[in-house]
Design a protein around this motif. Structure first.
Motif, PDB file in Angstrom:
ATOM      1  N   LYS B  27     101.097  18.236  66.204  1.00 32.58           N
ATOM      2  CA  LYS B  27     102.114  18.093  65.153  1.00 32.58           C
ATOM      3  C   LYS B  27     102.093  19.284  64.200  1.00 32.58           C
ATOM      4  O   LYS B  27     103.153  19.761  63.755  1.00 32.58           O
ATOM      5  N   LEU B  28     100.903  19.770  63.864  1.00 33.04           N
ATOM      6  CA  LEU B  28     100.808  20.948  62.988  1.00 33.04           C
ATOM      7  C   LEU B  28     101.393  22.180  63.684  1.00 33.04           C
ATOM      8  O   LEU B  28     102.095  22.987  63.053  1.00 33.04           O
ATOM      9  N   ILE B  29     101.112  22.341  64.970  1.00 32.13           N
ATOM     10  CA  ILE B  29     101.647  23.482  65.729  1.00 32.13           C
ATOM     11  C   ILE B  29     103.174  23.396  65.773  1.00 32.13           C
ATOM     12  O   ILE B  29     103.883  24.382  65.530  1.00 32.13           O
ATOM     13  N   ARG B  30     103.676  22.217  66.084  1.00 32.29           N
ATOM     14  CA  ARG B  30     105.124  22.025  66.167  1.00 32.29           C
ATOM     15  C   ARG B  30     105.809  22.385  64.841  1.00 32.29           C
ATOM     16  O   ARG B  30     106.940  22.874  64.815  1.00 32.29           O
ATOM     17  N   ALA B  31     105.086  22.137  63.737  1.00 28.58           N
ATOM     18  CA  ALA B  31     105.656  22.430  62.417  1.00 28.58           C
ATOM     19  C   ALA B  31     105.499  23.904  62.037  1.00 28.58           C
ATOM     20  O   ALA B  31     105.875  24.304  60.925  1.00 28.58           O
ATOM     21  N   GLY B  32     104.914  24.724  62.926  1.00 29.60           N
ATOM     22  CA  GLY B  32     104.840  26.158  62.669  1.00 29.60           C
ATOM     23  C   GLY B  32     103.563  26.635  62.004  1.00 29.60           C
ATOM     24  O   GLY B  32     103.456  27.794  61.607  1.00 29.60           O
ATOM     25  N   HIS B  33     102.553  25.764  61.879  1.00 29.67           N
ATOM     26  CA  HIS B  33     101.303  26.205  61.257  1.00 29.67           C
ATOM     27  C   HIS B  33     100.480  27.036  62.244  1.00 29.67           C
ATOM     28  O   HIS B  33     100.672  26.962  63.455  1.00 29.67           O
ATOM     29  N   ASP B  34      99.558  27.816  61.675  1.00 30.12           N
ATOM     30  CA  ASP B  34      98.724  28.731  62.473  1.00 30.12           C
ATOM     31  C   ASP B  34      97.448  27.991  62.894  1.00 30.12           C
ATOM     32  O   ASP B  34      96.450  27.987  62.184  1.00 30.12           O
ATOM     33  N   VAL B  35      97.512  27.360  64.058  1.00 29.13           N
ATOM     34  CA  VAL B  35      96.465  26.423  64.495  1.00 29.13           C
ATOM     35  C   VAL B  35      95.720  26.976  65.705  1.00 29.13           C
ATOM     36  O   VAL B  35      96.336  27.407  66.677  1.00 29.13           O
ATOM     37  N   HIS B  36      94.393  26.917  65.635  1.00 29.88           N
ATOM     38  CA  HIS B  36      93.532  27.426  66.702  1.00 29.88           C
ATOM     39  C   HIS B  36      92.638  26.278  67.189  1.00 29.88           C
ATOM     40  O   HIS B  36      91.982  25.621  66.380  1.00 29.88           O
ATOM     41  N   LEU B  37      92.655  26.061  68.489  1.00 28.59           N
ATOM     42  CA  LEU B  37      91.979  24.887  69.047  1.00 28.59           C
ATOM     43  C   LEU B  37      90.699  25.285  69.763  1.00 28.59           C
ATOM     44  O   LEU B  37      90.717  26.162  70.639  1.00 28.59           O
ATOM     45  N   LEU B  38      89.611  24.638  69.414  1.00 27.92           N
ATOM     46  CA  LEU B  38      88.350  24.859  70.123  1.00 27.92           C
ATOM     47  C   LEU B  38      88.151  23.724  71.129  1.00 27.92           C
ATOM     48  O   LEU B  38      88.070  22.560  70.746  1.00 27.92           O
ATOM     49  N   LEU B  39      88.088  24.066  72.390  1.00 33.21           N
ATOM     50  CA  LEU B  39      87.932  23.051  73.437  1.00 33.21           C
ATOM     51  C   LEU B  39      86.673  23.320  74.246  1.00 33.21           C
ATOM     52  O   LEU B  39      86.203  24.451  74.342  1.00 33.21           O
ATOM     53  N   ARG B  40      86.188  22.275  74.843  1.00 32.24           N
ATOM     54  CA  ARG B  40      85.054  22.441  75.747  1.00 32.24           C
ATOM     55  C   ARG B  40      85.457  21.948  77.135  1.00 32.24           C
ATOM     56  O   ARG B  40      86.002  22.677  77.927  1.00 32.24           O
ATOM     57  N   SER B  41      85.244  20.673  77.429  1.00 32.78           N
ATOM     58  CA  SER B  41      85.469  20.197  78.804  1.00 32.78           C
ATOM     59  C   SER B  41      86.943  20.277  79.214  1.00 32.78           C
ATOM     60  O   SER B  41      87.249  20.432  80.390  1.00 32.78           O
ATOM     61  N   ASP B  42      87.849  20.173  78.250  1.00 32.09           N
ATOM     62  CA  ASP B  42      89.275  20.146  78.613  1.00 32.09           C
ATOM     63  C   ASP B  42      89.925  21.530  78.604  1.00 32.09           C
ATOM     64  O   ASP B  42      91.144  21.640  78.788  1.00 32.09           O
ATOM     65  N   TYR B  43      89.129  22.578  78.397  1.00 28.22           N
ATOM     66  CA  TYR B  43      89.703  23.916  78.204  1.00 28.22           C
ATOM     67  C   TYR B  43      90.637  24.321  79.338  1.00 28.22           C
ATOM     68  O   TYR B  43      91.793  24.685  79.115  1.00 28.22           O
ATOM     69  N   GLN B  44      90.165  24.257  80.567  1.00 29.56           N
ATOM     70  CA  GLN B  44      90.969  24.731  81.706  1.00 29.56           C
ATOM     71  C   GLN B  44      92.265  23.933  81.839  1.00 29.56           C
ATOM     72  O   GLN B  44      93.337  24.497  82.055  1.00 29.56           O
ATOM     73  N   ALA B  45      92.162  22.622  81.704  1.00 31.06           N
ATOM     74  CA  ALA B  45      93.338  21.780  81.899  1.00 31.06           C
ATOM     75  C   ALA B  45      94.390  22.049  80.825  1.00 31.06           C
ATOM     76  O   ALA B  45      95.594  22.110  81.120  1.00 31.06           O
ATOM     77  N   VAL B  46      93.962  22.230  79.580  1.00 29.59           N
ATOM     78  CA  VAL B  46      94.917  22.460  78.492  1.00 29.59           C
ATOM     79  C   VAL B  46      95.477  23.885  78.579  1.00 29.59           C
ATOM     80  O   VAL B  46      96.670  24.110  78.324  1.00 29.59           O
ATOM     81  N   ARG B  47      94.639  24.815  78.958  1.00 26.58           N
ATOM     82  CA  ARG B  47      95.103  26.196  79.218  1.00 26.58           C
ATOM     83  C   ARG B  47      96.245  26.177  80.250  1.00 26.58           C
ATOM     84  O   ARG B  47      97.224  26.917  80.136  1.00 26.58           O
ATOM     85  N   ALA B  48      96.121  25.334  81.243  1.00 27.35           N
ATOM     86  CA  ALA B  48      97.129  25.288  82.318  1.00 27.35           C
ATOM     87  C   ALA B  48      98.339  24.435  81.947  1.00 27.35           C
ATOM     88  O   ALA B  48      99.476  24.782  82.253  1.00 27.35           O
TER      89      ALA B  48
END
Lengths: 322, 322
Positions: B27-48
């Motif tokens: 929701k923050l990303i959709r609203a145009g905020h500068d959001v950076h996500l730290l992922l571990r196990s889900d990194y590859q799936a979300v990257r794709a």
């Protein structure tokens, strides 16, 4: 008050011919005793098929229908010298209607039901001079009407009833007579100097393993497999021991460790209350948890874990949503 | 001590991109905020595949991979002004390794995790001047990596961190700034005068319904359907209220009845801990049950039901047998 005694060849009635009543009843019949069975829902099936005992540790056997004396109405039995009561404790509301009609002045009542308070209820209804208590240490299930699956153990302990708060009785001859009845039918039977001590020793086991077993649907091995489980089991045992002590029954200091160690040898054992839960049957909550809790409250003993487990058991009791 | 504030266009990091972190992050990303996500196990799936929000009560939406800034190593993120922490509380042991490398002197930390003690742990590690607390009132599940199923609600409450035992703070501008961030992305957000009161109000609900829900595997309607269930729910709520009071947080007299009445309108609601149990995941036992219990013990408040439920939850915790 003269102590009631049994005649040499007593007329025996059995009330509650489920797993426990059927098992000991069949053994007494096989040994030649004069046994009369009072049945309700299983009457037709047992009338037709008799009683069959299958066992994992001893020779199985059957009593064919023509060797059974079975009744549907308690007024039809010959007046018994001894009534062996093996109802589920959830059925104690039927004591008066089932037992009352068969009594003569000197009938002795032996309850081998689970939990606390059964003897008190019988004494209140029928007079304390009649009452003897016992415990069946047996792992057994009724798989169909008249069909009993015996898994392990089988010995019995009997002792004369003593009102809570009174001094211990010495074993009286009738208790020895009852023990001899069991022994004559191939069942080991110990005589307890102090029935209350026996009851509380069994409750120290039953409260944690029936209570937690039913509430969590976990067998004994799972309850003992984590620190949290051990903590809970020990706490519930400690609370039971504290109530017993307040009732004047002092259990040995190593009771908890002995019971935990013994239980660890039993593998994945399902307590009767867990089995009842899985089968959707009423749980013996009041006899095993409720009555000890009420004694604790009367005696001002703190039993926080027991109080919580009691409510949780009532919450999951299949009978509560029947 | 000067209060840390957010800049007008803050750099936001999200640690813990499961259901809750993914939902508010998207929701923050959709609203145009500068959001950076730290992922571990889900990194590859979300990257794709990006992040997809399906909702039963609002318009669904997706953030495609090319609009996501995602990272595997916390040292790779631009130093954030605000870290939104949405880890499961069972993962708090990773606070230092996940959050430590991304901090600059004036980074503010907002935890919207479940239970008690998260802010304290962050304050101990990184300094209390950084810490803001929040609660997400949202029914939501992560059905696959980056796929979020939103069932109901969604509002957030935030409040400035106050050490236990200190007087309540007044809302400070940074808390209003954070609330505006949520509001700008379409999320209702209330500012709490007293974060501790908000936490305890939520715990009064979470302790019985997560605790009993997980231990008994029963939804809210079943817990409220019997006298025994109501007794237990009310007792656990009463114990929570007593701990809160000892910590200086006085909850209104009708808290229990309001929460019970509200919960009765929710139907067969599965608490997050019950859902975690069914999925075989670690339960948030320490945050929801253990930390309140330890506070009670420090403050000498009797919490017999909480103590018992805590041990039972530990006993059935899927993580205990992992």
């Amino acid at each position: 008050m003269p102590t009631l005694q049994l005649p040499a060849q007593p007329v025996i009635a059995i009330v509650g011919v489920g797993a426990v009543g059927g098992y000991y009843g069949a053994k007494l019949i096989r040994a030649g005793h004069d046994v009369h069975l009072l049945l309700r829902s299983d009457y037709q099936a047992v009338r037709a098929g008799g009683i069959r005992v299958q066992s994992e540790i001893e020779q199985g056997f059957s009593i064919p229908p023509d060797q059974l004396k079975i009744y549907r109405d308690p007024g039809d039995l010959p007046k018994p010298d001894l009534v062996l009561i093996a109802l589920k404790a959830t059925g104690n509301g039927a004591y008066e209607s089932l037992i009352g009609p068969m009594l003569k002045d000197d009938t002795i009542l032996l309850t081998i039901q689970n939990g606390l308070g059964n003897e008190d209820q019988l004494a209140d209804l029928f007079g304390e001079e009649r009452v003897v208590g016992g415990m069946a240490f047996v792992c057994i299930h009724r798989t169909a009407p008249g069909v009993i699956h015996h898994i392990d153990h089988g010995f019995v302990k009997v002792g004369d009833y003593i009102r809570p708060g009174r001094p211990s009785a010495q074993p009286v001859p009738r208790v020895e007579q009852i023990a001899d009845l069991f022994r004559s039918s191939g069942v080991r039977c110990d005589v307890l100097d102090d029935l209350r001590r026996g009851r509380w020793e069994k409750l120290v086991w039953n409260i944690p393993f029936n209570g937690l077993g039913a509430v969590l649907d976990l067998a004994t091995d799972r309850l003992l497999s984590t620190d949290a489980g051990m903590t809970l089991v020990r706490q519930l045992m400690q609370e039971a021991i504290a109530i017993a002590a307040a009732e004047g029954v002092s259990l040995p200091a190593d009771t908890i460790e002995r019971q935990v160690t013994h239980t660890a040898t039993m593998g994945a054992y399902l307590s009767s209350m867990q089995v009842d839960r899985r089968a959707g049957r009423a749980l013996e909550i009041e006899a095993i948890l409720g009555e000890p809790l009420r004694r604790a409250q009367l005696l001002n003993i703190a039993t926080p874990a027991l109080a919580t487990i009691y409510q949780m058991a009532r919450l999951i009791d299949p009978a509560a949503s029947m």
